[in-house]
Every structure is written in C-alpha cells, then in structure tokens.
Write a protein that holds these residues in place. Structure first.
Motif, PDB file in Angstrom:
ATOM      1  N   LEU A   1       0.839  -1.194   0.000  1.00 19.31           N
ATOM      2  CA  LEU A   1       0.000   0.000   0.000  1.00 19.31           C
ATOM      3  C   LEU A   1       0.875   1.245   0.000  1.00 19.31           C
ATOM      4  N   MET A   2       0.434   2.250  -0.735  1.00 21.34           N
ATOM      5  CA  MET A   2       1.170   3.505  -0.799  1.00 21.34           C
ATOM      6  C   MET A   2       0.582   4.464   0.235  1.00 21.34           C
ATOM      7  N   MET A   3       1.447   5.162   0.935  1.00 25.36           N
ATOM      8  CA  MET A   3       1.020   6.148   1.916  1.00 25.36           C
ATOM      9  C   MET A   3       0.825   7.492   1.211  1.00 25.36           C
ATOM     10  N   LEU A   4      -0.276   8.160   1.513  1.00 22.40           N
ATOM     11  CA  LEU A   4      -0.596   9.448   0.913  1.00 22.40           C
ATOM     12  C   LEU A   4      -0.680  10.517   1.999  1.00 22.40           C
ATOM     13  N   ALA A   5      -0.302  11.723   1.657  1.00 21.71           N
ATOM     14  CA  ALA A   5      -0.371  12.833   2.605  1.00 21.71           C
ATOM     15  C   ALA A   5      -1.813  13.328   2.690  1.00 21.71           C
ATOM     16  N   ALA A   6      -2.326  13.464   3.907  1.00 23.54           N
ATOM     17  CA  ALA A   6      -3.678  13.964   4.127  1.00 23.54           C
ATOM     18  C   ALA A   6      -3.698  15.484   4.249  1.00 23.54           C
ATOM     19  N   LEU A   7      -2.522  16.093   4.310  1.00 17.87           N
ATOM     20  CA  LEU A   7      -2.405  17.541   4.458  1.00 17.87           C
ATOM     21  C   LEU A   7      -1.463  18.088   3.388  1.00 17.87           C
ATOM     22  N   PRO A   8      -1.648  19.347   2.990  1.00 18.83           N
ATOM     23  CA  PRO A   8      -0.770  19.963   1.980  1.00 18.83           C
ATOM     24  C   PRO A   8       0.572  20.366   2.607  1.00 18.83           C
ATOM     25  N   VAL A   9       1.586  19.545   2.405  1.00 17.44           N
ATOM     26  CA  VAL A   9       2.886  19.738   3.045  1.00 17.44           C
ATOM     27  C   VAL A   9       3.505  21.090   2.690  1.00 17.44           C
ATOM     28  N   ALA A  10       3.498  21.448   1.438  1.00 21.49           N
ATOM     29  CA  ALA A  10       4.114  22.713   1.020  1.00 21.49           C
ATOM     30  C   ALA A  10       3.435  23.910   1.692  1.00 21.49           C
ATOM     31  N   GLU A  11       2.113  23.882   1.773  1.00 20.43           N
ATOM     32  CA  GLU A  11       1.377  24.967   2.426  1.00 20.43           C
ATOM     33  C   GLU A  11       1.703  25.028   3.917  1.00 20.43           C
ATOM     34  N   LEU A  12       1.800  23.872   4.548  1.00 16.51           N
ATOM     35  CA  LEU A  12       2.144  23.839   5.966  1.00 16.51           C
ATOM     36  C   LEU A  12       3.560  24.363   6.202  1.00 16.51           C
ATOM     37  N   ARG A  13       4.479  24.023   5.325  1.00 13.52           N
ATOM     38  CA  ARG A  13       5.856  24.536   5.450  1.00 13.52           C
ATOM     39  C   ARG A  13       5.865  26.059   5.286  1.00 13.52           C
ATOM     40  N   ARG A  14       5.053  26.576   4.354  1.00 13.03           N
ATOM     41  CA  ARG A  14       4.959  28.015   4.164  1.00 13.03           C
ATOM     42  C   ARG A  14       4.405  28.674   5.426  1.00 13.03           C
ATOM     43  N   GLN A  15       3.364  28.066   6.017  1.00 13.01           N
ATOM     44  CA  GLN A  15       2.795  28.598   7.262  1.00 13.01           C
ATOM     45  C   GLN A  15       3.825  28.569   8.385  1.00 13.01           C
TER      46      GLN A  15
END
Length: 156
Positions: free
Chosen positions: A116-130
């Motif tokens: 199974l492939m793991m998927l991000a449930a949150l936008p990582v790039a946006e969180l890093r920007r925040q």
C-alpha cells in the motif's frame, strides 16, 4: 535596574536553587560513622533564602511586564503570551507537515508494487509556508520583547 538584568538574575537564581536542591538531596543521608561532605540543613536554609529572593524578583518582573506598554493596547505580558502561542502554533504546524511528509518514518515508500502507498492527508508545502511565516512572526516579536526588556526599568 533594567528588566533584562532582572531576567538574568531570575535565571541565575533558578539555577542556584536547582544546584542547592541537588546538593541537599545528595547530603540528606549519610552512612553511620562517616561525615557528610556538606551540612544539608545549612544548604536547605540557603535554598530558602535564594527562593525568597527569587519570589520577590518574579513579583517585580510580573508587575513590570503587566505595566510596560509595547504599543497600542499591548503590554509586555500580552506580547509574551502572543509569542508563547506562536511557538506552540509553529510546533503544531511543523509536526503536521513532518507527519504528512513522512519524516521520521522508517521504510517510507513502497518496496513492492503490491504494498500500500502512503498518501499525505495535508498539503505539506502549504504547511511549510505557514511554519516559515510563523517563525518570522516569532523572530519579530522576540526582537521587540528583547528591546523592551533592555529599555524598561524594573518596577518595585
């Protein structure tokens, strides 16, 4: 005395209390027939004196923080609360970004197509920007607080 000097004294008194506490604990009991390296009762009394001084210093610092204005409708106490919450917010956003990115996970990624492939449930790039924006706000408010600490006189 400036507020920054009082804060340094508070830090030193806190370290001193911790050192005295450790020495009291290490000399509170000793083996029969031996002489303890230090007098635990005297160390305990000294810790009490340092704690009394520390209490007075903390009261004066708190009074000063509540009275010093840093801007319109913003005391030093308000700025400290804001900085503390910004630090907590930064920690939460950073942890969320790390978790969504899979940072720290062993074996992240698939070895076989059948896994199974793991998927991000949150936008990582946006969180890093925040997180970067929060870090900038923390730095700015911290500089203002430090400047105020060196400008403000400690109240009685």
């Amino acid at each position: 005395m400036k507020l920054a000097e009082a804060l340094a004294e508070r830090a030193e008194a806190t370290r001193r209390v911790e050192q005295l506490r450790a020495r009291v604990v290490s000399t509170a009991r000793y083996q029969e027939g031996e002489t303890p390296a230090e007098d635990a009762a005297q160390l305990l009394a000294e810790a009490g004196e340092v704690l009394d001084t520390l209490e007075t210093l903390i009261r004066r610092i708190n009074r000063t923080n509540a009275a010093v204005e840093m801007g319109p409708e913003c005391t030093l106490t308000d700025a400290l609360a804001r900085r503390d919450v910004l630090r907590l917010r930064h920690a939460v956003v950073t942890a969320a970004a790390d978790a969504a990115a899979g940072t720290g996970e062993r074996g992240y990624g698939r070895q076989l197509r059948s896994e199974l492939m793991m998927l991000a449930a949150l936008p990582v790039a946006e969180l890093r920007r925040q997180a970067d924006e929060l870090a900038r706000e923390i730095r700015e408010i911290d500089v203002r607080i430090q400047r105020t600490n060196w400008e403000a006189d400690l109240l009685d």
